[in-house]
Design an enzyme around this catalytic site. Structure first.
Site, PDB file in Angstrom:
ATOM      1  N   HIS A   1       0.825  -1.210   0.000  1.00 39.08           N
ATOM      2  CA  HIS A   1       0.000   0.000   0.000  1.00 39.08           C
ATOM      3  C   HIS A   1       0.859   1.260   0.000  1.00 39.08           C
ATOM      4  O   HIS A   1       2.058   1.224   0.274  1.00 39.08           O
ATOM      5  CB  HIS A   1      -0.916   0.028   1.240  1.00 39.08           C
ATOM      6  CG  HIS A   1      -0.179   0.115   2.540  1.00 39.08           C
ATOM      7  ND1 HIS A   1       0.539  -0.940   3.068  1.00 39.08           N
ATOM      8  CD2 HIS A   1      -0.022   1.141   3.427  1.00 39.08           C
ATOM      9  CE1 HIS A   1       1.091  -0.592   4.212  1.00 39.08           C
ATOM     10  NE2 HIS A   1       0.784   0.688   4.461  1.00 39.08           N
TER      11      HIS A   1
ATOM     12  N   ASP B   1       0.550   4.850   2.045  1.00 38.35           N
ATOM     13  CA  ASP B   1      -0.181   5.207   3.260  1.00 38.35           C
ATOM     14  C   ASP B   1      -1.383   6.133   3.020  1.00 38.35           C
ATOM     15  O   ASP B   1      -1.262   7.151   2.331  1.00 38.35           O
ATOM     16  CB  ASP B   1       0.772   5.850   4.274  1.00 38.35           C
ATOM     17  CG  ASP B   1       1.599   4.782   4.974  1.00 38.35           C
ATOM     18  OD1 ASP B   1       1.115   3.633   5.110  1.00 38.35           O
ATOM     19  OD2 ASP B   1       2.746   5.090   5.358  1.00 38.35           O
TER      20      ASP B   1
ATOM     21  N   HIS C   1       4.740   0.091   0.217  1.00 43.78           N
ATOM     22  CA  HIS C   1       5.516  -0.681   1.175  1.00 43.78           C
ATOM     23  C   HIS C   1       4.675  -1.811   1.757  1.00 43.78           C
ATOM     24  O   HIS C   1       3.439  -1.824   1.623  1.00 43.78           O
ATOM     25  CB  HIS C   1       6.088   0.213   2.286  1.00 43.78           C
ATOM     26  CG  HIS C   1       5.043   0.926   3.075  1.00 43.78           C
ATOM     27  ND1 HIS C   1       4.386   2.027   2.600  1.00 43.78           N
ATOM     28  CD2 HIS C   1       4.531   0.683   4.303  1.00 43.78           C
ATOM     29  CE1 HIS C   1       3.513   2.440   3.505  1.00 43.78           C
ATOM     30  NE2 HIS C   1       3.575   1.628   4.540  1.00 43.78           N
TER      31      HIS C   1
ATOM     32  N   ARG D   1       5.006   5.381  14.664  1.00 43.86           N
ATOM     33  CA  ARG D   1       4.826   5.866  13.298  1.00 43.86           C
ATOM     34  C   ARG D   1       4.207   7.247  13.255  1.00 43.86           C
ATOM     35  O   ARG D   1       3.288   7.558  14.023  1.00 43.86           O
ATOM     36  CB  ARG D   1       3.919   4.883  12.562  1.00 43.86           C
ATOM     37  CG  ARG D   1       3.869   5.098  11.064  1.00 43.86           C
ATOM     38  CD  ARG D   1       2.909   4.107  10.439  1.00 43.86           C
ATOM     39  NE  ARG D   1       1.689   4.796  10.123  1.00 43.86           N
ATOM     40  CZ  ARG D   1       1.028   4.676   8.973  1.00 43.86           C
ATOM     41  NH1 ARG D   1       1.460   3.864   8.035  1.00 43.86           N
ATOM     42  NH2 ARG D   1      -0.075   5.342   8.764  1.00 43.86           N
TER      43      ARG D   1
END
Ligand code: SIN
Length: 297
Positions: A104, A106, A262, A277
């Site tokens: 995907h 993000d 990623h 994150r």
């Protein structure tokens, strides 16, 4: 142009470089930030090893050198910082889906998706838990001129429903119960973006469809869209377009969602993995026709 403040070592043919000579627990000067920005545009993803003392505040300060915090949908921030989320999989969650375990880009269902994501390793399994990245420049550039021309004019429909909708993978809170995930009907919302986006800094074209969030082409049904989407999803992650990062304690990865996808590898059952994150927003994805108009203006 070379680098004077940082050292940059490429790790694969397609994308990815390790950066050394920077302490991310301290504020950085403008020249160093400028070189990191130059390196991320050149390599798509950067890896800073050996940042063990980095706090959520340090991470947030570093992220904000590269953009503004946007909305962090479906996952609650930490008490220590609202824009830092914990990405956790417990040792006893072995067979469960992991966060980020599908290729995907993000939050690509948002109107202005993140340009950059920052991920800091807090606790790692003894093996496994690597993250893979795939260059969407190469995925696009290696297509035939005919297909590129067709894709340049297409728009895709993006939605978070498969993961975060009422019937999505994370609606069953036995999946990723260790994370502060909220699912709900807002995940059924749809957003339209170009299938090929023009990177605002490099000017290069990148494929922008991914199996986590792209549900169909605009103006077509899901069934009609499926054959071409399936081909593109496979094309997007051909091994020669990828790099793979094996984490070490305290490492921080930074990646550009405008030109990469990623994938977090879910191969460490029986061990705990905790990451922190953050994301900062980028431009609304620029279509090829729009970039042409901008260049001509
Ligand atoms: C993510 O998709 O942001 C998570 C990546 C990872 O945990 O390696």
């Amino acid at each position: 142009m070379g680098y004077e403040r940082i050292a940059v070592r490429r790790i694969a043919g397609a994308c990815g470089a390790e950066v050394s000579g920077v302490d991310l627990t301290k504020p950085l000067d403008e020249a160093t930030v400028g070189e990191i920005r130059q390196a991320i545009v050149e390599h798509g993803c950067l890896f800073f090893r050996g940042q063990p003392g980095m706090t959520d505040q340090d991470q947030a300060r570093f992220a904000q050198y590269f953009g503004k915090f946007g909305k962090e949908p479906f996952v609650e921030g930490e008490e220590t910082h609202p824009n830092v989320i914990a990405v956790v999989k417990e040792a006893d969650e072995g067979g469960k889906p992991n966060f980020g375990g599908t290729w995907h880009s993000d939050w690509s269902f948002l109107e202005t998706p993140p340009a950059f994501t920052f991920l800091h390793a807090r606790e790692l399994p003894p093996y496994g838990g690597d993250t893979m990245f795939a260059s969407q420049y190469l995925a696009y550039e290696s297509l035939s001129p005919g297909l590129r021309a067709t894709l340049d004019g297409l728009r895709g429909v993006y939605s978070a429903r498969v993961s975060y909708g009422p019937a999505g993978a994370f609606a069953d809170n036995r999946n990723a119960r260790s994370m502060k995930i909220r699912t709900g009907p807002e995940a059924l919302d749809e957003m339209v973006h170009p299938v090929v986006r023009v990177h605002a800094e490099s000017g290069r074209r990148a494929l922008y469809v991914n199996p986590a969030y792209t549900v169909r082409f605009e103006g077509m049904t899901e069934r009609e869209s499926q054959p071409l989407l399936a081909f593109l999803f496979e094309q997007a992650v051909r091994p020669e377009f990828t790099c793979r990062f094996t984490w070490s304690p305290g490492a921080l990865a930074m990646w550009d969602n405008r030109c990469l996808q990623h994938f977090a590898i879910n191969d460490y059952g029986g061990f705990r993995r905790e990451m922190r994150r953050s994301t900062v927003i980028g431009e609304r994805p620029i279509a090829v026709a729009e970039a042409g108009t901008r260049a001509a203006a």
